[in-house]
Enzyme design. Structure first.
Site, PDB file in Angstrom:
ATOM      1  N   GLN A  36     -40.113  42.197 -23.147  1.00 28.37           N
ATOM      2  CA  GLN A  36     -38.870  42.811 -22.782  1.00 28.37           C
ATOM      3  C   GLN A  36     -38.090  42.993 -24.272  1.00 28.37           C
ATOM      4  OE1 GLN A  36     -36.675  41.043 -19.726  1.00 28.37           O
ATOM      5  NE2 GLN A  36     -34.906  42.558 -19.967  1.00 28.37           N
ATOM      6  N   PHE A  37     -38.252  44.239 -24.967  1.00 22.19           N
ATOM      7  CA  PHE A  37     -37.845  44.455 -26.156  1.00 22.19           C
ATOM      8  C   PHE A  37     -36.236  44.459 -25.994  1.00 22.19           C
ATOM      9  CE2 PHE A  37     -38.037  48.696 -24.420  1.00 22.19           C
ATOM     10  CZ  PHE A  37     -36.780  49.590 -24.776  1.00 22.19           C
ATOM     11  N   THR A  38     -35.470  44.761 -24.594  1.00 22.39           N
ATOM     12  CA  THR A  38     -34.225  44.759 -24.553  1.00 22.39           C
ATOM     13  C   THR A  38     -33.583  43.439 -24.834  1.00 22.39           C
ATOM     14  OG1 THR A  38     -34.202  44.549 -22.356  1.00 22.39           O
ATOM     15  CG2 THR A  38     -34.285  46.697 -22.948  1.00 22.39           C
TER      16      THR A  38
END
Length: 170
Positions: A79-81
């Site tokens: 999850q790069f967010t």
């Protein structure tokens, strides 16, 4: 690296209506990779996944057992967010992902992280994951709920990872 650890009764990841990863009792881990992360960040995070005491002991007292001590399952979701920021522009909160590692190096880093974690888990534990870069539906039944956010460079009360020194050649 940033992790969001969630104690779950069960969890799954679906991509295009196909379940690509699922676990029973254990830990759901959202994994964010910073553009400057190195192997030491991944090792620090693997240790937190394995050794954080999220479960009660036999006597019912809380916070006595971990994934490793009970041989529980782990579901990781990239999850790069987790490295997103809001940037104010024209009165709006625009999203900025500049602190997240780029897609291709992040994919290699994440795959190495999963491979090492798989090797560190007890034999009775299952490691599942989503599909890197895909739009995923994550379903879970929280147990508690118990959720913890960690950052390898902050340490969250433990010794943080010290970033490699820049080349100080004069």
């Amino acid at each position: 690296m940033r992790l969001v650890l969630q104690r779950v009764k069960r969890a799954s990841v679906t991509v295009d209506e196909e379940v690509v990863g699922e676990i029973g009792k254990g830990m759901l881990v959202l994994v964010g990779i910073h553009r400057d992360d190195v192997a030491e960040d991944a090792a620090w995070c693997r240790e937190r996944i394995l050794k954080t005491n999220f479960w009660a002991g036999e006597d019912g007292r809380p916070w006595k057992h971990s994934v490793a001590s009970l041989g529980l399952d782990v579901l990781c979701v990239s999850q790069f967010t987790l490295y997103g920021e809001l940037k104010r522009k024209k009165g709006r909160g625009n999203l900025d992902w500049r602190h997240a590692m780029g897609p291709e190096p992040a994919r290699a880093f994440y795959e190495a992280f999963l491979s090492d974690l798989r090797g560190d888990l007890p034999e009775s534990s299952k490691l599942a994951d989503g599909r890197f870069g895909a739009m995923m539906d994550v379903a879970l039944v929280n147990d508690g709920p118990v959720t913890l956010s960690l950052d390898s460079r902050d340490g969250n009360g433990l010794a943080p990872v010290v970033p490699p020194a820049e080349d100080a050649t004069v």
